[in-house]
Design an enzyme around this catalytic site. Structure first.
Site, PDB file in Angstrom:
ATOM      1  CG  ASP A   1      -1.957   2.331   6.525  1.00  0.00           C
ATOM      2  OD1 ASP A   1      -2.284   3.367   7.211  1.00  0.00           O
ATOM      3  OD2 ASP A   1      -2.222   2.208   5.431  1.00  0.00           O
TER       4      ASP A   1
ATOM      5  CG  ASP B   1      -4.686  -1.061   2.833  1.00  0.00           C
ATOM      6  OD1 ASP B   1      -4.903  -0.855   1.695  1.00  0.00           O
ATOM      7  OD2 ASP B   1      -4.088  -0.452   3.695  1.00  0.00           O
TER       8      ASP B   1
ATOM      9  CG  ASP C   1      -1.716   1.347   1.467  1.00  0.00           C
ATOM     10  OD1 ASP C   1      -2.375   1.760   0.298  1.00  0.00           O
ATOM     11  OD2 ASP C   1      -1.545   1.788   2.516  1.00  0.00           O
TER      12      ASP C   1
END
Length: 669
Positions: free
Chosen positions: A555, A559, A352
């Site tokens: 995080d 996600d 990410d």
């Protein structure tokens, strides 16, 4: 500025938010029956062990061992008996039988140890399942349970005030219009009809900054509205909202069994059946040839002890648990030994952006005064910071922080006003200072606008967020803000490429332009931007369909589905959402990205030790079984060989507890 919601509506005081649902009691450690029974068994065993080993009378430790057998063994025994009704024999029942058999020939300690080990593993599995279920349920709290529905609203912003009613968000239907006041969460997926505001939608897209919303823009249930009021037309039912789909995907992925687990279950069934059949054969066959029942029973019990998989179990667990403990000491919480093993299988990494590859907070990285008679850089920053001092916008906080880092004194600002989606205005030193979005503030007919527009375009081309500064209506300069890379991000990406043989992917909900900058700085080529949570899941599953074992590092709530769907998921601990932390298989507690390749290397070292231990355990087990069947293995020697092999493989696995093992992994990673 676009028209806001009707004034009559805005004057109405906001309704109190409904109380949040309390966390499930099953997340409390001893609320789970499995945990309570396992704890009782462990306590009884630990109290009995020193008494037994020091030669105390049997009446002191015998009842404690009995308590350990009863509290730790009744549940797997009952589960095994129920499985027998389905003509299935599992290893839990086999371990209970082995423990009882050990006790029958006087090896009470061995049997109690088996009971404690299996009761503990069952409790950990139940606890992990309960916490995951609770986290998925807690995600629903992001979406408000009620919404303000406007009745008689035909979408015309000039139609005047409309009647309001509080309704359950689940009862909203497509086509209805809801009012979202400042500070409220959006009640449904929909499209803005009227009003302007900035909406924090990090829970859905992972974008670090609030996004300006105007009529025609899409909004998502569960996202947090800023300072403006919005009228939103519902476009999806509650069960089909993005947040509801996140819940469904996490639940689906979390409930899917890994291929390794399915393989183990098949082996477990066959081994259990074979073990029982072999024990019965060892007992009955000698009887057919006239052997004494006592001798046949002793041989059968010896066989059950030496053939029990204690050494095999410990061959796997100590290296993995030692690696888990070592990683934990260095800031990586790996949730189970199974996860530690799976980390070593990873061959593809997906990262990410916001909060993972980057720090997740904007910072001023460029100060561009207009050339010619424009102010100095420090003067431009001082004007902007003084005007923004009264704002709580993340960009405003970054500008003020940049001025303070340079030790710039901030003059007082008067007549401060803020317009959602536009910027702020204040009087600083007698001059009117405006700071905000270039598209809204840049005067079309000013001679300096072309130069300012060029500066804005140059900053945005490099992936920065441009903020225009005006003084008395004249462009004075532009500030560029960006989300800074985490320290060592480029080195981490290079290490991950070396470990897996593939360059990591970048999966982000941010814009392609914002994603391009950190990708270029770290060398990542495969960049996939503008992704919603389901898009990230599809990207991960496409890689896994191609035969790759994907590690996802993220995080946010957005996600969580990808973390759950991946072969292994790792969450950043400090800024990570509760759901991401619960869904992930491992958590980087200190947010040190460089620990990701280190823990992968440590996992591979643990897997090598597992192979060594399995070979060692197999040699001892096969040797003792053959000796018992083909010769006359004395019971004490059988116990000594069985326990000796168990201790040996355990000590070999504990080598990974040393700090030197982590240092080697960090250097290799």
């Amino acid at each position: 500025m676009p028209s806001a919601a009707p004034s009559a509506v805005l004057r109405r005081p906001p309704q109190p938010s409904p109380p949040r649902r309390q966390p499930s009691a099953r997340t409390r450690l001893f609320a789970l029956p499995e945990v309570g029974w396992a704890a009782a068994a462990a306590v009884a065993f630990l109290l009995a062990l020193p008494l037994h080993l020091t030669g105390a009378p049997a009446w002191t430790w015998g009842p404690l061992y009995t308590l350990a057998y009863a509290t730790g063994g009744w549940e797997p025994a009952w589960s095994g008996l129920r499985a027998l009704k389905d003509r299935t024999l599992d290893v839990d029942l086999l371990m209970v039988l082995a423990a009882i058999g050990a006790a029958a020939i006087g090896q009470v300690l061995d049997g109690a140890l088996l009971i404690v080990i299996f009761a503990g593993s069952g409790a950990l599995e139940a606890l992990a399942t309960a916490r995951t279920e609770d986290s998925v349920r807690g995600l629903l709290d992001l979406a408000p349970s009620t919404a303000t529905r406007l009745t008689g609203d035909d979408g015309d912003p000039d139609a005047g005030p409309h009647a309001e009613e509080n309704v359950a968000a689940a009862d909203l239907v497509v086509g209805e219009v809801i009012l979202v006041r400042p500070g409220e969460r959006v009640g449904a997926d929909g499209r803005v009809l009227d009003g302007s505001s900035e909406v924090d939608q990090a829970t859905i897209t992972g974008e670090p900054l609030p996004v300006a919303k105007q009529p025609g823009d899409e909004v998502f249930a569960g996202t947090l509205n800023g300072t403006g009021a919005l009228r939103v037309e519902v476009e999806r039912d509650a069960g089909d909202s993005v947040i509801a789909r996140i819940v469904a995907m996490v639940a689906e992925a979390s409930g899917t069994k890994a291929p390794t687990q399915l393989f183990i279950e098949k082996v477990e069934q066959r081994y259990s059946v074979g073990m029982v059949a072999a024990t019965l054969a060892v007992f009955t066959v000698p009887l057919l040839f006239g052997a004494e029942p006592t001798g046949a029973l002793l041989r059968a019990m010896t066989f059950m002890i030496v053939a029990s998989p204690c050494a095999v179990v410990l061959a796997t667990m100590p290296p993995l648990l030692a690696a888990v403990a070592n990683a934990g000491r260095h800031g990586v919480l790996v949730k189970s030994a199974v996860v530690m093993e799976r980390l070593g299988e990873v061959d593809t990494v997906a990262l990410d952006k916001t909060g993972t590859l980057t720090e997740g907070a904007p910072q001023v990285t460029a100060i561009r005064p207009l050339p010619g008679p424009g102010p100095a850089e420090e003067t431009l920053l001082t004007w902007a910071a003084a005007a923004e001092h009264g704002s709580e916008h993340p960009l405003a906080r970054a500008i003020v922080a940049a001025a303070r880092e340079r030790g710039l004194p901030l003059p007082a600002a008067d007549e401060f006003t803020a317009a959602p989606g536009i910027g702020v205005r204040a009087t600083v030193g007698g001059a009117r200072i405006e700071v905000g979005a270039p598209a809204r503030l840049l005067p079309a007919d000013h001679p300096a606008s072309a130069t300012a527009g060029t500066l804005v375009a140059a900053l945005e081309e490099h992936g920065l967020t441009a903020v225009l500064v005006l003084r008395d209506g004249t462009p004075a300069g532009v500030l560029g803000l960006a989300d800074r890379l985490r320290p060592g991000a480029a080195a981490t990406v290079a290490s991950l490429q070396a470990l897996t043989g593939r360059m990591p992917m970048l999966l982000t909900g941010d814009t392609p332009r914002a994603a391009a900058r950190p990708a270029a700085e770290t060398g990542i080529v495969d960049v996939r931007a503008g992704l919603l949570p389901q898009d990230k899941v599809e990207a991960v599953r496409a890689q896994q369909t191609a035969g790759r074992r994907v590690l996802v590092v993220g995080d946010g709530v957005n996600d969580a589905p990808a973390l759950a769907a991946a072969h292994t998921g790792v969450a950043m601990g400090r800024a990570g959402s509760d759901l991401a932390l619960e869904t992930a298989d491992a958590v980087i507690v200190r947010d040190e990205l460089a620990t990701v390749p280190a823990v992968l290397t440590l996992s591979r070292a643990a897997r090598r030790l597992v192979v060594q231990n399995l070979c060692l355990a197999a040699v001892f087990l096969c040797g003792l079984v053959v000796w018992d069947l083909a010769g006359d293995l004395p019971l004490p020697l059988g116990v000594l060989g069985h326990e000796g092999s168990t201790v040996l493989v355990g000590l070999n696995g504990l080598r990974l507890l040393r700090d030197a093992a982590w240092r080697r992994a960090a250097r290799a990673g």
